[in-house]
Design a protein around this motif. Structure first.
Motif, PDB file in Angstrom:
ATOM      1  N   GLU A  70     -31.524  13.680  35.251  1.00  0.00           N
ATOM      2  CA  GLU A  70     -32.072  12.730  34.289  1.00  0.00           C
ATOM      3  C   GLU A  70     -30.927  12.194  33.440  1.00  0.00           C
ATOM      4  N   VAL A  71     -30.764  10.889  33.409  1.00  0.00           N
ATOM      5  CA  VAL A  71     -29.704  10.287  32.603  1.00  0.00           C
ATOM      6  C   VAL A  71     -30.078  10.402  31.125  1.00  0.00           C
ATOM      7  N   LEU A  72     -29.126  10.911  30.345  1.00  0.00           N
ATOM      8  CA  LEU A  72     -29.335  11.102  28.910  1.00  0.00           C
ATOM      9  C   LEU A  72     -28.637  10.038  28.073  1.00  0.00           C
ATOM     10  N   ALA A  73     -27.440   9.624  28.489  1.00  0.00           N
ATOM     11  CA  ALA A  73     -26.656   8.664  27.707  1.00  0.00           C
ATOM     12  C   ALA A  73     -25.568   8.067  28.581  1.00  0.00           C
ATOM     13  N   VAL A  74     -25.080   6.925  28.165  1.00  0.00           N
ATOM     14  CA  VAL A  74     -23.880   6.320  28.746  1.00  0.00           C
ATOM     15  C   VAL A  74     -22.893   6.186  27.599  1.00  0.00           C
ATOM     16  N   VAL A  75     -21.639   6.598  27.831  1.00  0.00           N
ATOM     17  CA  VAL A  75     -20.646   6.619  26.752  1.00  0.00           C
ATOM     18  C   VAL A  75     -19.399   5.848  27.176  1.00  0.00           C
ATOM     19  N   ASN A  76     -19.078   4.794  26.422  1.00  0.00           N
ATOM     20  CA  ASN A  76     -17.812   4.090  26.607  1.00  0.00           C
ATOM     21  C   ASN A  76     -16.719   4.871  25.880  1.00  0.00           C
ATOM     22  N   ILE A  77     -15.522   4.920  26.480  1.00  0.00           N
ATOM     23  CA  ILE A  77     -14.445   5.761  25.948  1.00  0.00           C
ATOM     24  C   ILE A  77     -13.134   4.982  25.967  1.00  0.00           C
ATOM     25  N   GLY A  78     -12.369   5.077  24.889  1.00  0.00           N
ATOM     26  CA  GLY A  78     -11.052   4.462  24.853  1.00  0.00           C
ATOM     27  C   GLY A  78     -10.520   4.365  23.446  1.00  0.00           C
ATOM     28  N   ARG A  79      -9.427   3.633  23.276  1.00  0.00           N
ATOM     29  CA  ARG A  79      -8.871   3.350  21.959  1.00  0.00           C
ATOM     30  C   ARG A  79      -9.635   2.167  21.367  1.00  0.00           C
ATOM     31  N   PRO A  80     -10.024   2.261  20.099  1.00  0.00           N
ATOM     32  CA  PRO A  80     -10.790   1.156  19.511  1.00  0.00           C
ATOM     33  C   PRO A  80      -9.999  -0.142  19.490  1.00  0.00           C
ATOM     34  N   GLY A  81     -10.677  -1.241  19.804  1.00  0.00           N
ATOM     35  CA  GLY A  81     -10.065  -2.558  19.817  1.00  0.00           C
ATOM     36  C   GLY A  81     -10.341  -3.321  18.533  1.00  0.00           C
ATOM     37  N   PRO A  82     -10.063  -4.629  18.517  1.00  0.00           N
ATOM     38  CA  PRO A  82     -10.313  -5.449  17.320  1.00  0.00           C
ATOM     39  C   PRO A  82     -11.798  -5.471  16.965  1.00  0.00           C
ATOM     40  N   ASP A  83     -12.061  -5.403  15.678  1.00  0.00           N
ATOM     41  CA  ASP A  83     -13.451  -5.458  15.179  1.00  0.00           C
ATOM     42  C   ASP A  83     -14.344  -4.472  15.926  1.00  0.00           C
ATOM     43  N   ALA A  84     -13.847  -3.249  16.076  1.00  0.00           N
ATOM     44  CA  ALA A  84     -14.569  -2.252  16.870  1.00  0.00           C
ATOM     45  C   ALA A  84     -15.800  -1.711  16.161  1.00  0.00           C
ATOM     46  N   TRP A  85     -15.816  -1.820  14.831  1.00  0.00           N
ATOM     47  CA  TRP A  85     -16.855  -1.112  14.082  1.00  0.00           C
ATOM     48  C   TRP A  85     -17.831  -2.078  13.420  1.00  0.00           C
ATOM     49  N   TYR A  86     -19.090  -1.690  13.402  1.00  0.00           N
ATOM     50  CA  TYR A  86     -20.033  -2.322  12.492  1.00  0.00           C
ATOM     51  C   TYR A  86     -19.784  -1.736  11.097  1.00  0.00           C
ATOM     52  N   ALA A  87     -20.331  -2.367  10.071  1.00  0.00           N
ATOM     53  CA  ALA A  87     -20.224  -1.799   8.729  1.00  0.00           C
ATOM     54  C   ALA A  87     -20.835  -0.403   8.720  1.00  0.00           C
ATOM     55  N   ARG A  88     -20.200   0.494   7.980  1.00  0.00           N
ATOM     56  CA  ARG A  88     -20.685   1.880   7.919  1.00  0.00           C
ATOM     57  C   ARG A  88     -22.084   1.918   7.315  1.00  0.00           C
ATOM     58  N   SER A  89     -23.014   2.504   8.030  1.00  0.00           N
ATOM     59  CA  SER A  89     -24.388   2.632   7.538  1.00  0.00           C
ATOM     60  C   SER A  89     -24.512   3.906   6.707  1.00  0.00           C
ATOM     61  N   PRO A  90     -25.418   3.897   5.721  1.00  0.00           N
ATOM     62  CA  PRO A  90     -25.556   5.088   4.873  1.00  0.00           C
ATOM     63  C   PRO A  90     -26.166   6.256   5.632  1.00  0.00           C
ATOM     64  N   ARG A  91     -25.897   7.435   5.145  1.00  0.00           N
ATOM     65  CA  ARG A  91     -26.480   8.665   5.667  1.00  0.00           C
ATOM     66  C   ARG A  91     -27.437   9.224   4.619  1.00  0.00           C
ATOM     67  N   LEU A  92     -28.391  10.019   5.061  1.00  0.00           N
ATOM     68  CA  LEU A  92     -29.282  10.674   4.105  1.00  0.00           C
ATOM     69  C   LEU A  92     -28.485  11.645   3.250  1.00  0.00           C
ATOM     70  N   ASP A  93     -28.838  11.728   1.978  1.00  0.00           N
ATOM     71  CA  ASP A  93     -28.210  12.689   1.089  1.00  0.00           C
ATOM     72  C   ASP A  93     -28.753  14.088   1.356  1.00  0.00           C
TER      73      ASP A  93
END
Length: 198
Positions: free
Chosen positions: A167-190
């Motif tokens: 059963e496939v659980l996830a697909v994961v891309n792997i490597g060194r982050p490129g330009p604009d790799a991140w979305y804005a950091r989302s908050p975590r529950l306190d």
């Protein structure tokens, strides 16, 4: 009172606080040696009765990558096509075949999973634990991980696991982050929102 971690702040940041889900990658390759070292590290993560149901398919060839991309959700196609390495993470629902060797402390371990529904539930749960360790293992090797659940699960299983025991659980891309790799950091529950002591 202060708490003392066995892992210094740099290591904590690498694995958790500064780690992000990457959406773009550089073209720097991820070697087979690194891919194999990730598994050799994360295999030590705990699973119930040492079941170890996680199976990893590293997708490298252009032909296999095209087959994979065909079954990804539209928003995941381009980044999966461009990532230096992609891993398909699946749970082997026949994991119990290995229990006489991996859990020798309990001679009846294999028989304890004779019921297939119980095996599937166990494979999903313990495989999910291992997916989490896999992501941390990628980060521990100085790489970024882009885990995704946006894909046609049935089609991926038919394409890459036609024997019907995974059963496939996830697909994961792997490597060194490129330009604009991140979305804005989302908050975590306190703490007070997620933790209760009784």
């Amino acid at each position: 009172m202060t708490t003392q971690s066995a892992l210094d702040v740099t290591g904590q940041d690498l694995l958790f606080r500064a780690a992000r889900t990457a959406n773009t990658f550089t073209d720097e390759p991820v070697s087979d040696e690194t891919a194999h070292a990730i598994y050799d590290l994360i295999k030590w993560g705990p699973t119930a009765m040492n079941t170890q149901p996680l199976r990893i398919v590293y997708v490298r060839s252009p032909e296999a990558r095209a087959r994979l991309v065909d079954h990804m959700s539209p928003g995941n196609k381009a980044k999966t096509a461009a990532a230096p390495l992609v891993a398909i993470l699946a749970a082997d629902v026949e994991f119990h075949e290995h229990l006489p060797r991996t859990f020798p402390h309990f001679p009846g371990a294999k028989d304890a999973f004779a019921d297939r529904d119980q095996r599937v539930e166990s494979a999903r749960f313990n495989g999910a634990l291992q997916v989490g360790y896999f992501i941390v293992g990628v980060r521990a090797h100085g790489l970024a991980a882009g885990p995704m659940a946006g894909f046609d699960k049935a089609a991926l299983e038919k394409e890459f696991f036609p024997e019907g025991r995974h059963e496939v659980l996830a697909v994961v891309n792997i490597g060194r982050p490129g330009p604009d790799a991140w979305y804005a950091r989302s908050p975590r529950l306190d703490l007070h929102e997620a933790v209760t002591t009784v």
